[in-house]
Design a protein around this motif. Structure first.
Motif, PDB file in Angstrom:
ATOM      1  N   PRO A  74      -2.158 -26.500  -0.198  1.00  0.00           N
ATOM      2  CA  PRO A  74      -2.805 -25.612  -1.173  1.00  0.00           C
ATOM      3  C   PRO A  74      -4.324 -25.770  -1.167  1.00  0.00           C
ATOM      4  N   ALA A  75      -4.970 -24.856  -1.863  1.00  0.00           N
ATOM      5  CA  ALA A  75      -6.432 -24.890  -1.956  1.00  0.00           C
ATOM      6  C   ALA A  75      -6.901 -26.172  -2.651  1.00  0.00           C
ATOM      7  N   ASN A  76      -8.039 -26.668  -2.211  1.00  0.00           N
ATOM      8  CA  ASN A  76      -8.676 -27.880  -2.749  1.00  0.00           C
ATOM      9  C   ASN A  76      -7.887 -29.142  -2.404  1.00  0.00           C
ATOM     10  N   ASN A  77      -6.967 -29.045  -1.444  1.00  0.00           N
ATOM     11  CA  ASN A  77      -6.259 -30.211  -0.940  1.00  0.00           C
ATOM     12  C   ASN A  77      -6.530 -30.339   0.554  1.00  0.00           C
ATOM     13  N   CYS A  78      -6.097 -31.460   1.124  1.00  0.00           N
ATOM     14  CA  CYS A  78      -6.302 -31.683   2.550  1.00  0.00           C
ATOM     15  C   CYS A  78      -5.243 -32.660   3.050  1.00  0.00           C
ATOM     16  N   ALA A  79      -5.177 -32.800   4.363  1.00  0.00           N
ATOM     17  CA  ALA A  79      -4.262 -33.745   4.999  1.00  0.00           C
ATOM     18  C   ALA A  79      -5.031 -34.532   6.055  1.00  0.00           C
ATOM     19  N   ILE A  80      -4.548 -35.744   6.330  1.00  0.00           N
ATOM     20  CA  ILE A  80      -5.147 -36.606   7.348  1.00  0.00           C
ATOM     21  C   ILE A  80      -4.115 -36.845   8.442  1.00  0.00           C
ATOM     22  N   LEU A  81      -4.486 -36.529   9.690  1.00  0.00           N
ATOM     23  CA  LEU A  81      -3.649 -36.796  10.851  1.00  0.00           C
ATOM     24  C   LEU A  81      -4.204 -37.991  11.612  1.00  0.00           C
ATOM     25  N   GLN A  82      -3.309 -38.716  12.286  1.00  0.00           N
ATOM     26  CA  GLN A  82      -3.721 -39.908  13.000  1.00  0.00           C
ATOM     27  C   GLN A  82      -3.115 -39.916  14.399  1.00  0.00           C
ATOM     28  N   LYS A  83      -3.964 -40.280  15.342  1.00  0.00           N
ATOM     29  CA  LYS A  83      -3.520 -40.513  16.712  1.00  0.00           C
ATOM     30  C   LYS A  83      -4.206 -41.788  17.192  1.00  0.00           C
ATOM     31  N   GLY A  84      -3.445 -42.861  17.199  1.00  0.00           N
ATOM     32  CA  GLY A  84      -4.045 -44.151  17.504  1.00  0.00           C
ATOM     33  C   GLY A  84      -4.990 -44.563  16.390  1.00  0.00           C
ATOM     34  N   ASP A  85      -6.242 -44.821  16.750  1.00  0.00           N
ATOM     35  CA  ASP A  85      -7.270 -45.151  15.764  1.00  0.00           C
ATOM     36  C   ASP A  85      -8.088 -43.940  15.347  1.00  0.00           C
ATOM     37  N   ASP A  86      -7.763 -42.774  15.855  1.00  0.00           N
ATOM     38  CA  ASP A  86      -8.522 -41.569  15.553  1.00  0.00           C
ATOM     39  C   ASP A  86      -7.870 -40.832  14.388  1.00  0.00           C
ATOM     40  N   LEU A  87      -8.721 -40.289  13.522  1.00  0.00           N
ATOM     41  CA  LEU A  87      -8.266 -39.530  12.357  1.00  0.00           C
ATOM     42  C   LEU A  87      -8.841 -38.123  12.416  1.00  0.00           C
ATOM     43  N   GLU A  88      -8.112 -37.201  11.839  1.00  0.00           N
ATOM     44  CA  GLU A  88      -8.576 -35.818  11.759  1.00  0.00           C
ATOM     45  C   GLU A  88      -8.252 -35.269  10.379  1.00  0.00           C
ATOM     46  N   LEU A  89      -9.199 -34.537   9.814  1.00  0.00           N
ATOM     47  CA  LEU A  89      -9.034 -33.929   8.498  1.00  0.00           C
ATOM     48  C   LEU A  89      -8.554 -32.492   8.640  1.00  0.00           C
ATOM     49  N   LEU A  90      -7.440 -32.194   7.992  1.00  0.00           N
ATOM     50  CA  LEU A  90      -6.918 -30.830   7.971  1.00  0.00           C
ATOM     51  C   LEU A  90      -7.273 -30.181   6.642  1.00  0.00           C
ATOM     52  N   PRO A  91      -7.948 -29.048   6.657  1.00  0.00           N
ATOM     53  CA  PRO A  91      -8.254 -28.370   5.389  1.00  0.00           C
ATOM     54  C   PRO A  91      -7.034 -27.629   4.860  1.00  0.00           C
ATOM     55  N   ALA A  92      -7.216 -26.951   3.741  1.00  0.00           N
ATOM     56  CA  ALA A  92      -6.126 -26.174   3.146  1.00  0.00           C
ATOM     57  C   ALA A  92      -5.732 -25.024   4.069  1.00  0.00           C
ATOM     58  N   GLY A  93      -4.444 -24.699   4.092  1.00  0.00           N
ATOM     59  CA  GLY A  93      -3.932 -23.636   4.940  1.00  0.00           C
ATOM     60  C   GLY A  93      -2.583 -24.004   5.538  1.00  0.00           C
ATOM     61  N   GLN A  94      -2.140 -23.201   6.503  1.00  0.00           N
ATOM     62  CA  GLN A  94      -0.864 -23.415   7.189  1.00  0.00           C
ATOM     63  C   GLN A  94      -1.130 -24.051   8.549  1.00  0.00           C
ATOM     64  N   HIS A  95      -0.391 -25.108   8.837  1.00  0.00           N
ATOM     65  CA  HIS A  95      -0.607 -25.857  10.076  1.00  0.00           C
ATOM     66  C   HIS A  95       0.747 -26.236  10.681  1.00  0.00           C
ATOM     67  N   CYS A  96       0.709 -26.544  11.967  1.00  0.00           N
ATOM     68  CA  CYS A  96       1.907 -26.993  12.674  1.00  0.00           C
ATOM     69  C   CYS A  96       1.519 -28.103  13.643  1.00  0.00           C
ATOM     70  N   ILE A  97       2.327 -29.172  13.663  1.00  0.00           N
ATOM     71  CA  ILE A  97       2.081 -30.324  14.535  1.00  0.00           C
ATOM     72  C   ILE A  97       3.247 -30.432  15.513  1.00  0.00           C
ATOM     73  N   THR A  98       2.933 -30.354  16.801  1.00  0.00           N
ATOM     74  CA  THR A  98       3.965 -30.499  17.834  1.00  0.00           C
ATOM     75  C   THR A  98       3.681 -31.667  18.771  1.00  0.00           C
ATOM     76  N   ASN A  99       2.507 -32.268  18.655  1.00  0.00           N
ATOM     77  CA  ASN A  99       2.162 -33.391  19.519  1.00  0.00           C
ATOM     78  C   ASN A  99       2.927 -34.630  19.053  1.00  0.00           C
ATOM     79  N   PRO A 100       3.748 -35.225  19.903  1.00  0.00           N
ATOM     80  CA  PRO A 100       4.540 -36.392  19.457  1.00  0.00           C
ATOM     81  C   PRO A 100       3.692 -37.626  19.173  1.00  0.00           C
ATOM     82  N   ASN A 101       2.458 -37.664  19.663  1.00  0.00           N
ATOM     83  CA  ASN A 101       1.597 -38.820  19.418  1.00  0.00           C
ATOM     84  C   ASN A 101       0.818 -38.717  18.117  1.00  0.00           C
TER      85      ASN A 101
END
Length: 564
Positions: free
Chosen positions: A249-276
């Motif tokens: 939802p709006a004004n929220n976010c998600a954090i993805l991790q791959k090893g020691d790397d992080l990525e910020l996902l903003p509000a919206g629709q997303h899909c994760i298919t990378n197994p790592n």
């Protein structure tokens, strides 16, 4: 840099910029005037370019045999293109040459496809109409299976796979090499020669199955849904996740991790298919508030105390919080608050803490109680330390207050008992004061009512006196006017009678005839006798030696009256 993204990828996850779209928050540096001066923070967060972990390669960017995208011409055009590719490669065609009739046979309605099992291979009837069976037509090597709608999301038949998804839908598909790809807002037709195209799931991206909430504040952080695939070994019933869909939802976010790397996902629709890539957590960027109870803290004289704090915060840099390994901002604030309060309370005595009841925005700057070490310590140390500590986790602490505290142990019980006694005495005194005040107010009210009534009676008496005086004045005026009128009338009557007598005397004086004079005297005698009334008795006086001519006239007059 991110490459081109087709309708088959997740374009909503590709954003331009760094992993955090939010500026770094300042730390608080205490100045000489007890106000906070802003300085920049220097905490480094490992992150990668946004959209890298969620980037989905376009499956159709490369050429795949016997796979055709459904374009603007629709499903029939894609089937014809696939049929041509199969014939050019030396394989059997999938579109039947049979022509429909209008009089007998199995019916294929417009908008539907007829399915024929031709020796284990698919054949499609695309033209609407009736198709007669054996023996009229050569059907001994074929079997009519039925019809399917051309608008169905998924059609699978004898190695033929048709996928068509709408705007809110997403299809998760596995190709013959078990490569997972996502289809959005489009479709494709494929014929598996060396393996099958398996549709693992159709997901409604706006209504995902799982609700993710903050376990502390119960705020909704987002929604998710996983698509799984069974293991290739038929004896093993285990499944594994091949795609994860997120709706933030709006004004929220998600954090993805791959090893020691992080990525910020903003509000919206997303899909994760990378197994790592794993989902580290979801966070809200709005303000939050919560009551936090602390563990037992010992004072300098070893009296345990438990505090209840009011915290208000806002997460502005979730990458920092995720880097420190906390699932929620509350977890980070709880640990730091417990540590700071433990250090502060350990230098205070029980007596100094009893003097102060609470701390908050209303009494932080007053400083009325100079001996309150507890409030001073919280004001000068806890607030500043918590502000700075929260900024290390990307949190801005908006408010802090102690709303309750509980002392434990024998001395605390004794002091609580004494405090209850004192409070009870205060309550009783307050009740007595309240009763006395009520009585005084009641008496004052009664006195005020009596004064009002007396004033009303005085006013009424004044009114009556004024009325009596007015009536007396009016009566006197009336009597005076009546007397004056009577006197005037009497005067006028007297004047009129006098004038009448004068006129009559003048008239009588003017009579010269002796007979007339005599007659007038007689008439006057008659009127004089008549004036005595009919009950008057006249006594003769001749015998007494009194000769009275008047009595003779009176007798004559009496006789005349009796004759009447």
């Amino acid at each position: 840099m991110t490459g081109p993204v087709s309708d088959f990828g997740d374009a909503s996850t590709v954003v331009g910029g760094r992993g955090s779209a939010y500026p770094k928050n300042p730390a608080y540096e205490k100045g000489s005037d007890d106000h906070h001066k802003i300085v920049s923070a220097s905490f480094e967060v490992p992150h990668i370019e946004a959209g890298v972990l969620t980037k989905i390669e376009d499956y159709f960017a490369e050429q795949h045999p016997f796979v055709v995208k459904v374009g603007k011409d629709g499903l029939l055009a894609a089937l014809q293109e696939l049929d041509l590719e199969l014939r050019n490669s030396g394989h059997d065609k999938i579109l039947s040459k049979k022509h429909p009739t209008d009089w007998i046979g199995s019916e294929v309605n417009p908008g539907y496809l007829g399915l024929i099992n031709h020796g284990g291979l698919p054949k499609l009837l695309t033209r609407p109409g009736r198709y007669p069976g054996s023996p009229i037509r050569n059907w001994w090597a074929r079997k009519y299976v039925g019809t399917v709608s051309m608008s169905d999301s998924v059609i699978t038949f004898k190695g033929l796979t048709v996928v068509q998804v709408s705007q809110n839908q997403a299809a998760v598909v596995s190709d013959p090499q078990n490569h997972i790809f996502i289809v959005k807002n489009s479709g494709f037709v494929a014929f598996g020669i060396a393996g099958s195209y398996d549709v693992l799931g159709i997901v409604d991206q706006t209504h995902l199955a799982r609700v993710i909430k903050d376990h502390v504040t119960s705020a909704v952080l987002g929604y998710s849904q996983e698509v799984t695939m069974p293991a290739s070994n038929s004896n093993n019933k285990q499944t594994y996740v091949v795609a994860t869909f997120l709706n933030i939802p709006a004004n929220n976010c998600a954090i993805l991790q791959k090893g020691d790397d992080l990525e910020l996902l903003p509000a919206g629709q997303h899909c994760i298919t990378n197994p790592n890539v794993t989902l580290r957590g979801l966070y809200t960027l709005g303000e939050n508030q919560f009551e936090m109870p602390t563990k037992d803290i010992f004072t300098r004289d070893q009296v345990p105390v438990s505090l209840t704090l009011y915290l208000k915060w806002q997460l502005t840099e979730p990458l920092k919080l995720a880097t420190h390994g906390y699932q929620t901002p509350y977890d980070a604030l709880r640990d730091k608050t417990q540590s700071i309060l433990t250090q502060i309370v350990a230098h205070l005595d029980y007596s100094s803490m009893v003097k102060a009841r609470s701390i908050g925005p209303d009494n932080m700057e007053e400083g009325a109680d100079g001996s309150s070490q507890f409030l001073d310590a919280l004001r000068t140390r806890a607030m500043d330390d918590l502000h700075v500590a929260a900024l290390e986790y990307g949190i801005v602490l908006k408010d802090l207050a102690v709303i309750d505290r509980q002392f434990k142990g024998e001395i605390a019980s004794t002091m609580d008992h004494l405090t209850k006694r004192a409070l009870q005495a205060q309550v009783e005194a307050a009740n007595v004061d309240r009763e006395n005040s009520n009585k005084v107010k009641q008496e004052e009210g009664t006195l005020a009512v009596a004064r009002i009534k007396a004033k009303a009676r005085n006013t009424e008496a004044d009114s009556k006196a004024y009325s009596v005086i007015a009536e007396a004045k009016a009566e006197a005026e009336r009597v005076r006017i009546a007397a004056e009128a009577q006197a005037q009338a009497t005067k006028l009557a007297a004047e009129a009678e006098s004038e009448a007598i004068r006129i009559k005397a003048n008239a009588d004086a003017a009579v010269v005839d002796q007979f007339a004079r005599e007659m007038e005297m007689r008439r006057m005698e008659v009127r004089r006798v008549s004036a005595f009334g009919n009950k008057a008795v006249f006594v003769p006086t001749e015998g007494m030696g009194v000769a009275s001519p008047a009595m003779a006239g009176l007798a004559a007059g009496l006789g005349a009256s009796l004759h009447k």
